[in-house]
Write a protein that holds these residues in place. Sequence first.
Motif, PDB file in Angstrom:
ATOM      1  N   UNK A 163       6.102   2.600 -15.052  1.00  0.00           N
ATOM      2  CA  UNK A 163       6.683   3.795 -15.692  1.00  0.00           C
ATOM      3  C   UNK A 163       5.672   4.942 -15.764  1.00  0.00           C
ATOM      4  N   UNK A 164       4.545   4.797 -15.091  1.00  0.00           N
ATOM      5  CA  UNK A 164       3.531   5.856 -15.080  1.00  0.00           C
ATOM      6  C   UNK A 164       4.121   7.152 -14.522  1.00  0.00           C
ATOM      7  N   UNK A 165       3.682   8.288 -15.024  1.00  0.00           N
ATOM      8  CA  UNK A 165       4.196   9.569 -14.505  1.00  0.00           C
ATOM      9  C   UNK A 165       3.700   9.833 -13.095  1.00  0.00           C
ATOM     10  N   UNK A 166       4.369  10.753 -12.421  1.00  0.00           N
ATOM     11  CA  UNK A 166       3.980  11.105 -11.049  1.00  0.00           C
ATOM     12  C   UNK A 166       2.526  11.560 -10.964  1.00  0.00           C
ATOM     13  N   UNK A 167       2.016  12.131 -12.046  1.00  0.00           N
ATOM     14  CA  UNK A 167       0.637  12.623 -12.035  1.00  0.00           C
ATOM     15  C   UNK A 167      -0.358  11.489 -11.786  1.00  0.00           C
ATOM     16  N   UNK A 168      -0.020  10.271 -12.207  1.00  0.00           N
ATOM     17  CA  UNK A 168      -0.919   9.138 -11.957  1.00  0.00           C
ATOM     18  C   UNK A 168      -1.103   8.937 -10.459  1.00  0.00           C
ATOM     19  N   UNK A 169       0.004   8.977  -9.707  1.00  0.00           N
ATOM     20  CA  UNK A 169      -0.056   8.734  -8.266  1.00  0.00           C
ATOM     21  C   UNK A 169      -0.721   9.899  -7.537  1.00  0.00           C
ATOM     22  N   UNK A 170      -0.526  11.100  -8.047  1.00  0.00           N
ATOM     23  CA  UNK A 170      -1.195  12.268  -7.459  1.00  0.00           C
ATOM     24  C   UNK A 170      -2.706  12.133  -7.596  1.00  0.00           C
ATOM     25  N   UNK A 171      -3.145  11.749  -8.791  1.00  0.00           N
ATOM     26  CA  UNK A 171      -4.581  11.576  -9.027  1.00  0.00           C
ATOM     27  C   UNK A 171      -5.131  10.402  -8.217  1.00  0.00           C
ATOM     28  N   UNK A 225       0.823  -1.218   0.000  1.00  0.00           N
ATOM     29  CA  UNK A 225       0.000   0.000   0.000  1.00  0.00           C
ATOM     30  C   UNK A 225       0.855   1.264   0.000  1.00  0.00           C
ATOM     31  N   UNK A 226       2.109   1.169  -0.413  1.00  0.00           N
ATOM     32  CA  UNK A 226       3.021   2.311  -0.301  1.00  0.00           C
ATOM     33  C   UNK A 226       2.525   3.553  -1.029  1.00  0.00           C
ATOM     34  N   UNK A 227       1.827   3.370  -2.154  1.00  0.00           N
ATOM     35  CA  UNK A 227       1.348   4.524  -2.915  1.00  0.00           C
ATOM     36  C   UNK A 227       0.005   5.042  -2.414  1.00  0.00           C
ATOM     37  N   UNK A 228      -0.553   4.379  -1.403  1.00  0.00           N
ATOM     38  CA  UNK A 228      -1.788   4.848  -0.772  1.00  0.00           C
ATOM     39  C   UNK A 228      -1.451   5.378   0.622  1.00  0.00           C
TER      40      UNK A 228
END
Length: 454
Positions: A345-353, A269-272
């Motif tokens: 390889x998704x951009x940082x914007x993916x994780x922000x959204x 869950x690191x990106x959450x």
Amino acid sequence: MQSQCTWTPAGMAANLNFKTPASIAFYIRDRLLPRRPISFYPSLMAALSTTEKDAISCPSESTLPTQKPLQIAKRLEKFKTTIFTQMSSLAIKHGAINLGQGFPNFDGPDFVKEAAIQAIRDGKNQYARGYGVPDFNFTIASRFKKDTGLVVDPEKEITVTSGCTEAIAATILGLINPGDEVILFAPFYDSYEATLSMAGAEIKSITLCPPDFAAPINELKSIISKKTRAILLNTPHNPTGKMFTREELGAIASLCIENDVLLFSDEVYEKLAFEMDHISIASLPGMYERTVTMNSLGKTFSLTGWKIGWAIAPPHLTWGVRQAHAFLTFATSTPMQWAAATALRAPDSYYTELKRDYMAKKAILVDGLKDVGFKVFPSSGTYFVVVDHTPFGLENDIAFCEYLIKEVGVVAIPTSVFYLNPEEGKNLVRFTFCKDEDTLRAAVQRMKEKLKRN
């Protein structure tokens, strides 16, 4: 066109060593009919008596073989059908909204799905290299460097697995010997205890207590012994939503170094992580050499059914992980690994959204649960929230969750199954907010209408 079967009862009895016509009928019912319709066996059915035909459709107790007791290894005797399966089955039976099991009811991103389709079309459909498709291993290493600052060798220090659950299993079975002590933080993901039992480990746990679920470092220090081989950590933490702070992780790291203890870190869950930055304990001084970091694609990209995970560890630990992995699954889905490389390889914007969307979902559920009358505990990460159900007067978490499903039409997970001592979790239940907003609002509305405080 394949011809229809012309077996006869006499021929079956001779070839398959059946003792009675009834046993032939039982064989037909349970072995043949699930594969072919009864019309496929005209000569066989014509030769059966009425009694034997009745035995096929509805055999009496006298015609059935004596049912043998279930067989299971002693190390797994205590484990029943998982609580997630039980609750999800009840949800279907009663038409309940499932806020129990942690899988999204919405799909993953199109760019990742299209990458999987393209990989299949490109013929990337045979066994992958046992420890991972090179492009995926390289991408994992790149992301790990970006997230932690650590440079790892994708060829020698990364093992791709069939989900993080297999990464956990390969790590435990590859590095833990029978009799080794492993320490868990309760409540814990249920596969930890089961897999440790399969490895013959001695399990110890220390409890994270509400409201803040702080790590009891002094208690941890007191239970580490000469037999302690590893500590299994999960941050962000399922089911509580707790994120271990830098101070807590530093204290745990110091104890590992002082006592020569390994650390297995589940970080799916690191990106959450909503209220603080995620810290991978492997990045702390002196810890990479004794840490296996485990992760997966499913939670971050809403693709839980793909079962793509990985384990990162120094070569001397990776050897054990890979040896176990080789005899568990050997390799993981090839086209999905190619697609997973595209995902990472998704951009940082993916994780922000992603965080923005989940915080909106979390607010709907948390505010709703508070309005209903639950005591809601803070959740800094994951897509789970733990609440105290006792204001509603049910004797324990299992009774409450059964009532919630049958009478209210909402599913939660009782947390007592996540403790060595179930009594410690009897007042708590877990909800998930990895559902679309309309589903969350509908669940909250049902609870507002039907769930009354005592």
